[in-house]
Design an enzyme around this catalytic site. Structure first.
Site, PDB file in Angstrom:
ATOM      1  N   ARG A   1       0.864  -1.180   0.000  1.00  0.00           N
ATOM      2  CA  ARG A   1       0.000   0.000   0.000  1.00  0.00           C
ATOM      3  C   ARG A   1       0.903   1.233   0.000  1.00  0.00           C
ATOM      4  NH1 ARG A   1      -2.354   0.496   6.235  1.00  0.00           N
ATOM      5  NH2 ARG A   1      -0.656   1.830   6.976  1.00  0.00           N
TER       6      ARG A   1
ATOM      7  N   CYS B   1       3.127   7.418  -6.583  1.00  0.00           N
ATOM      8  CA  CYS B   1       3.909   8.642  -6.746  1.00  0.00           C
ATOM      9  C   CYS B   1       2.962   9.830  -6.616  1.00  0.00           C
ATOM     10  CB  CYS B   1       4.589   8.679  -8.109  1.00  0.00           C
ATOM     11  SG  CYS B   1       5.234  10.318  -8.532  1.00  0.00           S
TER      12      CYS B   1
ATOM     13  N   GLU C   1      -3.213   8.087   5.986  1.00  0.00           N
ATOM     14  CA  GLU C   1      -1.858   8.183   6.512  1.00  0.00           C
ATOM     15  C   GLU C   1      -0.848   8.627   5.459  1.00  0.00           C
ATOM     16  OE1 GLU C   1      -2.215   4.948  10.160  1.00  0.00           O
ATOM     17  OE2 GLU C   1      -1.192   4.341   8.325  1.00  0.00           O
TER      18      GLU C   1
ATOM     19  N   CYS D   1       8.865  10.046  -3.093  1.00  0.00           N
ATOM     20  CA  CYS D   1       9.151   9.470  -4.409  1.00  0.00           C
ATOM     21  C   CYS D   1      10.281  10.278  -5.016  1.00  0.00           C
ATOM     22  CB  CYS D   1       7.914   9.515  -5.302  1.00  0.00           C
ATOM     23  SG  CYS D   1       8.217   8.888  -6.981  1.00  0.00           S
TER      24      CYS D   1
ATOM     25  N   CYS E   1       8.817  13.914  -9.818  1.00  0.00           N
ATOM     26  CA  CYS E   1       8.986  14.570  -8.522  1.00  0.00           C
ATOM     27  C   CYS E   1      10.158  15.540  -8.558  1.00  0.00           C
ATOM     28  CB  CYS E   1       9.174  13.534  -7.418  1.00  0.00           C
ATOM     29  SG  CYS E   1       7.626  12.687  -6.979  1.00  0.00           S
TER      30      CYS E   1
ATOM     31  N   GLU F   1      -7.758   6.163  14.673  1.00  0.00           N
ATOM     32  CA  GLU F   1      -7.356   4.757  14.767  1.00  0.00           C
ATOM     33  C   GLU F   1      -6.557   4.540  16.053  1.00  0.00           C
ATOM     34  OE1 GLU F   1      -5.242   2.961  11.536  1.00  0.00           O
ATOM     35  OE2 GLU F   1      -6.457   3.969  10.007  1.00  0.00           O
TER      36      GLU F   1
ATOM     37  N   PHE G   1      -3.079 -10.460  11.839  1.00  0.00           N
ATOM     38  CA  PHE G   1      -2.777 -10.643  13.255  1.00  0.00           C
ATOM     39  C   PHE G   1      -2.957  -9.363  14.072  1.00  0.00           C
ATOM     40  CE2 PHE G   1      -0.201 -14.126  11.317  1.00  0.00           C
ATOM     41  CZ  PHE G   1      -0.887 -15.183  11.914  1.00  0.00           C
TER      42      PHE G   1
END
Length: 654
Positions: A109, A113, A148, A153, A158, A300, A350
């Protein structure tokens, strides 16, 4: 709709990972647990848009309808944090490039760019699609852009974007050369095309280039967020739009983002195995509460163990309760978790959840239900916010400059120092605002700057004003050293403040292993390691002195300015800082409690929160009778706070 729900409680929900027959069970269990909001769609791009011309949103409409039927609000996310495989294969430039020039693959994830037009166009498209389809749903109460933000990059796009950012900032190549000091090491540029990203190099990178790239990278991600926010705004009206921050995450300057989110939202995963976690977490909460001084949410947190540490200790029931209620004590208008139902597959299978793989009969899930009841009982606090007693200064750009590789001591960790300076105030029960050096400080009688390495002229003006009006300013080591381009400020340090201090730093003196002893009439003898400085004193009062032939005063003070040239032990640091609070005329508001007695105490509105982070009971002396809203138990004279326990006390009239 959010205001009507009191304190928010819920978490990320990923129904696309489960067959539809599970959805009804989930929603029934959510209602029983007191869940009143869930975040949908954070990582659902490949489900929503399985191929370039195919859209599948009917499942999302169905789940939003089902949630509405249960009275559960939705924080609708744009799924732009994880572009689907087909997009990265069709448009390879969508995938980011590392500093070493390697292009990421898909399979994880945040691999995008942020400069790629193909990514930006598709992200806007999916945001507009969702905004148009869900603008009429009354239970879609908030919008959540991406997830988040926080990656680099180093591709050619960039690089071009960096040059464009620099041209806007400096206007001419001559101004950039001057700001970056490019006469050093023959780095002078004659054209914008010669300027590059700070890629892999044989030795140290120009520190001015380094810090400007940090600023650029943060601004570039902010631009990604604004792209989607501005695409949503005409479609969703005045419903709040936000994205989730990550505490003191060092790749993004959240201070520059604060004006662009309607609600500050944070993801925080304190380590239950770390004994320092309570005050580290409280500091993060105070940062979030202080950003823009607007409502904030814990977007979160974990109900149990996470999955990303070397070993992942679960939370005890008492620890979990303290974590949730601590966020509320520090002003959060809701606490959400990752996630509702534990994933059965993937890299986070997990990671704990509100509903674990073992089902609703678990002890953890029963505690989740109790927490829902706790937050319902505290609903009156929704919207109850106040400013702190003390300003603690933290600037991302100053941290970047202080930790840049060419500084005298690479052991320096700014956040660790900030945490240590925060702790005495937290232990005493003060509410601390974490603010930038350029904010208006006129409302604070005590301003502490643990590590103000980079000092802008406007910050210097604020600091001088604190002292000149008769309030207290405390500065930590290696402060007032460089300007915004990392060039050394002229003269001795702390630059621009030595006349008010009556002392000046002549040399920085990182200590070898073993450190040095310091003596003090007020604080006794103590040992320091790491950082030291060579000071020359005029009319300052010397509070502590190095036992070293080449070093003299270690801590000095004037009428309104105290300077520490080292990192004292915790008990000495606490004594120095609390002396300054007393000089500023400050005392913590503990409500009905006479003193903290080792408990963590904080007021929010009419209620007083008390946490026992120890393994032994604490007896709190009361100045007025109270009722604990978590148990409905009254108390007078004293309150017994069990080991690990939490209490929320309402003061009763005599």
């Amino acid at each position: 709709m959010i205001e009507q729900k009191g304190l928010l409680y819920g978490g990320d929900y990923n129904p696309e990972q489960w067959p539809r027959e599970v959805w009804d069970e989930d929603i029934n269990l959510m209602a029983e647990a007191g869940v009143n909001i869930v975040t949908l769609g954070v990582f659902s791009w490949a489900t929503i848009q399985p191929s370039e011309d195919a859209w599948r949103t009917e499942w999302l409409h169905d789940i939003v309808d089902k949630l509405a039927g249960a009275g559960i609000a939705v924080d609708m996310a744009t799924p732009s944090a994880s572009p689907p495989p087909w997009l990265g294969l069709a448009e390879p430039t969508v995938r980011a490039t590392t500093r070493e020039g390697i292009r990421y693959s898909h399979g994880s994830r945040n691999h995008f760019c942020p400069s790629a037009p193909a990514y930006r166009d598709r992200a806007r498209e999916v945001a507009r699609r969702l905004g148009a389809e869900f603008d009429t749903y009354p239970n879609v109460a908030m919008w959540h852009v991406g997830n988040e933000y926080g990656q680099y990059c180093f591709c050619e796009m960039c690089g071009a974007a960096f040059r464009g950012w620099l041209q806007k900032r400096y206007e001419s190549i001559a101004a950039l050369n001057d700001a970056w000091g490019t006469a050093f090491w023959s780095q002078r540029y004659s054209a914008w095309a010669e300027v590059d990203l700070p890629r892999v190099a044989p030795y140290l990178i120009n520190p001015a280039q380094y810090i400007d790239h940090r600023r650029f990278a943060s601004d570039l991600l902010l631009d990604c967020y604004l792209d989607q926010r501005d695409s949503l705004r005409p479609l969703v009206g005045d419903r709040p739009i936000t994205t989730n921050f990550m505490g003191f995450f060092d790749l993004v300057d959240y201070k520059s983002w604060e004006a662009h989110v309607d609600v500050v939202a944070d993801d925080h995963y304190g380590d239950p195995a770390d004994s320092q976690q309570p005050h580290h977490t409280a500091l993060v909460h105070d940062l979030m509460r202080s950003l823009g001084h607007k409502p904030w949410l814990m977007m979160e947190q974990a109900m149990g163990a996470v999955n990303f540490r070397h070993f992942n200790t679960p939370k005890t029931d008492a620890h979990r309760r303290r974590d949730v209620l601590r966020a509320v004590a520090h002003g959060a208008d809701g606490v959400l978790s990752f996630q509702w139902r534990q994933s059965k597959s993937g890299s986070e299978r997990f990671h704990s959840a509100m509903l674990t793989n073992a089902g609703p009969g678990t002890r953890l899930h029963q505690e989740v239900r109790k927490l829902g009841a706790d937050l319902r009982a505290l609903g009156q606090l929704q919207g109850e916010h106040r400013r702190g007693d003390i300003a603690l200064i933290f600037d991302w750009e100053s941290m970047w400059a202080a930790e840049e590789p060419s500084v005298p001591d690479r052991r320096l960790r700014v956040l660790e120092r900030v945490q240590e300076w925060y702790r005495p105030f937290w232990e005493a029960g003060f509410l601390v605002d974490v603010v930038s050096s350029t904010e208006d400080l006129s409302g604070y009688h005590l301003v502490v700057a643990p590590s103000q390495h980079l000092l802008r002229p406007e910050a210097l003006g604020q600091f001088r004003a604190v002292v000149e009006r008769g309030d207290q300013l405390v500065l930590g080591p290696f402060s007032g050293v460089v300007d915004e381009h990392t060039a050394l400020l002229p003269g001795p340090t702390p630059a621009g403040l030595t006349d008010l201090l009556g002392a000046e730093v002549h040399q920085w003196w990182p200590l070898p292993e073993g450190g040095v002893e310091i003596s003090s009439d007020r604080h006794g003898s103590f040992h320091v390691g790491g950082w030291a400085e060579q000071l020359s004193v005029g009319d300052a009062v010397v509070l502590a002195t190095y036992e070293h032939s080449d070093l003299g005063p270690a801590v000095v003070s004037s009428e309104g300015l105290t300077y520490l040239s080292c990192d004292p032990p915790a008990e000495v640091l606490a004594s120095i800082l609390l002396d300054c609070a007393q000089k500023a005329g400050l005392a913590p508001d503990l409500g009905p409690i006479s003193s903290t007695r080792g408990a963590e105490i904080l007021r929010r509105g009419p209620l007083t929160f008390a946490f026992n982070n120890s393994e032994t009971p604490l007896q709190l002396e009361l100045v007025n009778p109270v009722v604990d809203l978590l148990t409905n138990q009254p108390a007078s004279g004293s309150y017994q706070l069990a080991a690990g326990a939490s209490a929320v006390l309402r003061e009763e009239s005599r």
